[in-house]
Motif scaffolding. Sequence first.
Motif, PDB file in Angstrom:
ATOM      1  N   GLY A 165       0.780  -1.226   0.000  1.00 52.90           N
ATOM      2  CA  GLY A 165       0.000   0.000   0.000  1.00 52.90           C
ATOM      3  C   GLY A 165       0.810   1.274   0.000  1.00 52.90           C
TER       4      GLY A 165
ATOM      5  N   LYS B  79       0.467   6.333   1.902  1.00 49.15           N
ATOM      6  CA  LYS B  79      -0.003   4.973   2.194  1.00 49.15           C
ATOM      7  C   LYS B  79      -1.479   4.875   1.818  1.00 49.15           C
ATOM      8  CE  LYS B  79       0.502   0.901   4.398  1.00 49.15           C
ATOM      9  NZ  LYS B  79      -0.836   0.297   4.214  1.00 49.15           N
TER      10      LYS B  79
ATOM     11  N   PHE C 149      -5.036   2.835   2.099  1.00 47.14           N
ATOM     12  CA  PHE C 149      -5.754   1.975   3.051  1.00 47.14           C
ATOM     13  C   PHE C 149      -7.031   1.448   2.415  1.00 47.14           C
ATOM     14  CE2 PHE C 149      -3.296   5.024   5.476  1.00 47.14           C
ATOM     15  CZ  PHE C 149      -2.673   4.247   6.434  1.00 47.14           C
TER      16      PHE C 149
END
Length: 222
Positions: A180, A220, A222
């Motif tokens: 990710g 990142k 999610f």
Amino acid sequence: MKKTILSLIAGLFLFSTTASAEVGLNIGVSGTMGLFAATGSEAQSDATGTEGTTLQEAREIGAGGWGSAFIEGRMGRFALGVDYVPDVFSTDTAETHKNDQQTEGSDAVTAGESRVQVDFEEMLTMYASFSLTDNFYVKAGVTSIDVITNENLHTGSAYGNTSLDGNVLGMGYHMEMDNGVFIRAEGNYMSFDGVTLSSNDNTLKLKNLDGVTAAISVGKAF
């Protein structure tokens, strides 16, 4: 401005947690370099109150760098995001020397020195992006920045603070790893509307502010 930022972030979190499994959230930081050109002028009113001869008109080009944080809610190839710049951009101090006529029909003048310096802060950009491929995307959005004037005018008056609104168009390359974590390279064109500030018999105009930026981002998903 800060309440608006918090509301937008809360909305993105709600969007990401209530939609289908295809929806996700991106959070990251960016480092940006930009090159901007601005055209402005300053004029002084005559004794009748009519804007008189332009005292100073110039076009300036400047470069700078800043950091920002962003959050995006995504659904498939489409994403909505907010980018916030906590840095303050400060201009150099401009100095002018003026001779002002005291009364209409009089030859008496008063000489004075004026200094003007401007800070740009609380830059907020709201945008939408669309992925053309797994890596390449395009984006468009609106941006706003607060303009804080710091002046010492020989007339004793002062310019007010204001804000600039503008548009953003850009494209970039997004590369995401299996865990990710992602990295982006992005280029944008930014165009801000003009603004006029008045201070008794002085008028300061920013006719246009345009620039290009290049950014590297990490984040990142999610």
